[in-house]
Each structure stands twice: as structure tokens, then as C-alpha cells.
Scaffold this motif. Structure first.
Motif, mmCIF file in Angstrom:
data_model
loop_
_atom_site.group_PDB
_atom_site.id
_atom_site.type_symbol
_atom_site.label_atom_id
_atom_site.label_comp_id
_atom_site.label_asym_id
_atom_site.label_seq_id
_atom_site.Cartn_x
_atom_site.Cartn_y
_atom_site.Cartn_z
ATOM 1 N N TYR A 136 36.023 49.056 30.560
ATOM 2 C CA TYR A 136 36.742 48.786 32.020
ATOM 3 C C TYR A 136 37.937 48.415 31.785
ATOM 4 C CZ TYR A 136 37.650 48.552 36.953
ATOM 5 O OH TYR A 136 38.099 48.858 38.285
ATOM 6 N N ASN B 67 40.276 49.228 40.803
ATOM 7 C CA ASN B 67 39.233 49.775 40.890
ATOM 8 C C ASN B 67 39.810 50.979 41.451
ATOM 9 O OD1 ASN B 67 37.989 47.397 40.245
ATOM 10 N ND2 ASN B 67 38.616 46.316 42.075
ATOM 11 N N ALA B 68 40.645 52.218 41.209
ATOM 12 C CA ALA B 68 40.031 53.178 41.623
ATOM 13 C C ALA B 68 38.748 53.676 40.732
ATOM 14 C CB ALA B 68 41.099 53.947 40.974
ATOM 15 N N ILE B 69 38.449 53.847 39.398
ATOM 16 C CA ILE B 69 36.966 53.765 39.330
ATOM 17 C C ILE B 69 36.393 52.321 39.890
ATOM 18 C CG2 ILE B 69 36.075 55.228 37.843
ATOM 19 C CD1 ILE B 69 38.272 56.291 36.793
ATOM 20 N N SER B 70 35.038 52.181 39.898
ATOM 21 C CA SER B 70 34.093 51.333 40.029
ATOM 22 C C SER B 70 33.523 50.396 39.198
ATOM 23 C CB SER B 70 32.967 51.846 40.313
ATOM 24 O OG SER B 70 32.308 51.016 41.240
ATOM 25 N N ARG C 286 42.876 49.453 29.808
ATOM 26 C CA ARG C 286 43.982 49.182 31.569
ATOM 27 C C ARG C 286 44.945 48.587 30.850
ATOM 28 N NH1 ARG C 286 39.385 51.451 33.645
ATOM 29 N NH2 ARG C 286 39.668 52.088 35.877
ATOM 30 N N ALA D 134 42.886 46.420 43.953
ATOM 31 C CA ALA D 134 42.429 47.654 44.730
ATOM 32 C C ALA D 134 42.859 48.902 43.606
ATOM 33 C CB ALA D 134 43.125 47.269 45.632
ATOM 34 N N ALA D 135 43.953 48.339 43.122
ATOM 35 C CA ALA D 135 44.344 49.896 41.779
ATOM 36 C C ALA D 135 43.541 49.512 40.711
ATOM 37 C CB ALA D 135 45.647 49.226 41.839
#
Length: 273
Positions: free
Chosen positions: A157, A229-232, A161, A226-227
Motif C-alpha cells: 500500500y 487512503n483513497a483506497i483502503s 505511493r 485522507a488523500a
């Protein structure tokens, strides 16, 4: 907070958490695992500490990952009362849950990577908001090198990124060691500092953050999460946990340490009518 394997110091509103098992290159044993969970759970609610610096004691490592000597003890340690799928799952969740706690804590986290950040140590560094490194630092997603999946503790995850998909795939699939300079070039590390300047630089950045309003600092991290965790994150961690437990079970079955099927299946199957 009193710890056996960690050291926590509060300098005004700047907290410094140190992995404190230098004789083991700060490897995570079961005691450190529980103390880290306790620490990050408490950080969710502490208001006297507004910024955190994370580093390792000694010259050998930031955090060299799982204490493999204790992990080899299948009668206790990480596995509680013994080897079972349930205990493997519980142990895995205690590790992966640390990454959720680190990301959800309101304090910005600055990782001052003074040496080897391997396996879990690599994931702790990734879960920080800012990463500084000494020239002696090195990074490795070493999970795949010990027979597990290369994606563990949020690696699938977080890593792409930070450094991009191709570089993340390279590091997770090969398990190769990345030195500090390469880590800086690929964006894994924000800044390189001589070892003696590493903590002073982390303190400098932390104090710059502390000059901002408490709510502004907290809401900025909240917006970044918040940005991010756009995908969990929870979904990524659940997938990683499932994969790791399946692989651990397969390794233990191959080694003859647990049966290949549950006792009930052995009793019920294969009998004559």
C-alpha cells in the motif's frame, strides 16, 4: 511510559521514540511488539506530544526487523501458547496493526534512519511522514527473502505511493538491499545527513512543525491521510495478512511442524464403509 525495549523522551512537545535493543540491531521481539502497540495506542490521545521522531539505538540498525531467533521458538514468544492458524493470525495482526496505528496517530512522525531498516523496520520507516537517513542506512523489504510474500505490513500500500509502481515492484519482488544514496534518489528518503547530524536535523524539522498551530498541524496530517487512503489501507493489510499466514502455514507444514490437515479431517476422511 516505561519500557524494556523502547525509550521515549519528551522534549517540550517533541517526542523521541528509540528502538532500544542495540545488541540485536533493534530487532522486534514479542516484548517490543507489545510495547510498540501500547505506545502507538497511547499516542492516539496524547496532546502533550505534537510531533514524534523515530530512531534506533546504537550503530547497527534503525530496526532490523523480526527477531528471527525468537520467531523460531514455536512454543511461545510471538505464537502465545503454540503453533496454530489462529495464533499465526493473531501474531500477524499485532504486527500489521502497528502500521494502522502509526498512520492514524495525529502526530507527524519523522523517521531518523541511522542504520539498517529491514523488514518490519522498513515498514516503520515507510509509515513515517518524513524520512531522514544517515549514509550508513540501508533499506530492504526482506520478507520475500525468508519465504514469505514480499508485501507485508503495509508495503503493498505505502511503498509504490512513495517511490512509484516500478521501483516498488523491484524492491518487493527481489528483496534487494537499497543503500542510503539510492533510497534518496528514488524518493524513499527526503534528506541524507551525516550520522552525527541526523537527530539534530530531525529535531530541527520537528521544531519547525511545532511552530504551526496545533489544530493546523493535526488537520494537515488528517488531510494527507485522507488523500493517502483513497483506497483502503485496511483492505491492503487484510490481503497481506492472509497471504503471510498462508505462507507461514505452508512453511510449517513443509517442515513437519504442523499437520497438513486438521485432526478432524484426518479422522473423518479415508475410512472404509
Amino acid at each position: 511510559m516505561e519500557f524494556e525495549t523502547l525509550r521515549f523522551e519528551l522534549e517540550g512537545e517533541l517526542g523521541i521514540l528509540t528502538f532500544n535493543r542495540p545488541e540485536m540491531a533493534n530487532a522486534v521481539n514479542s516484548t517490543m511488539l507489545e510495547e510498540l502497540n501500547r505506545f502507538w495506542e497511547e499516542m492516539q490521545h496524547r496532546e502533550d506530544c505534537r510531533v514524534l521522531v523515530l530512531t534506533g539505538e546504537g550503530e547497527k540498525g534503525f530496526c532490523s526487523g523480526l527477531d528471527l531467533k525468537e520467531a523460531a521458538d514455536l512454543g511461545g514468544g510471538f505464537l502465545g501458547d503454540g503453533v496454530s492458524g489462529q495464533n499465526l493470525w493473531k501474531g500477524q495482526r499485532r504486527f500489521s496493526g502497528l502500521i494502522e496505528l502509526m498512520r492514524s496517530c495525529p502526530q507527524p512522525v519523522i523517521a531518523a534512519v541511522n542504520g539498517a531498516a529491514m523488514g518490519a523496520g522498513f515498514s516503520f520507516a515507510m509509515a513515517a511522514d518524513v524520512r531522514l537517513a544517515a549514509p550508513e542506512a540501508k533499506f530492504c523489504a526482506s520478507y520475500i527473502n525468508i519465504g514469505l510474500g514480499g508485501a507485508d505490513m503495509g508495503a503493498s500500500y505505502l511503498l509504490w505511493r512513495i517511490v512509484g509502481w516500478g521501483r516498488a515492484a523491484d524492491l518487493l519482488l527481489t528483496g534487494r538491499v537499497v543503500g542510503a544514496e539510492e533510497a534518496h534518489r528514488m524518493g524513499l528518503v527526503n534528506e541524507l545527513c551525516p550520522r552525527e547530524d541526523l537527530l539534530p536535523k530531525a529535531r530541527e524539522i520537528g521544531r519547525m512543525m511545532l511552530e504551526k498551530s496545533p489544530l493546523g498541524l493535526r488537520l494537515t496530517k488528517d488531510a494527507l491521510n485522507a488523500a493517502l487512503n483513497a483506497i483502503s489501507l485496511a483492505d491492503a493489510l487484510r490481503l497481506e495478512d492472509r497471504n503471510q499466514v498462508l505462507l507461514m502455514e505452508n512453511m510449517l507444514i513443509a517442515g513437519g511442524m504442523i499437520p497438513s490437515s486438521p485432526p478432524s479431517a484426518q479422522r473423518d476422511g479415508g475410512g472404509e464403509e
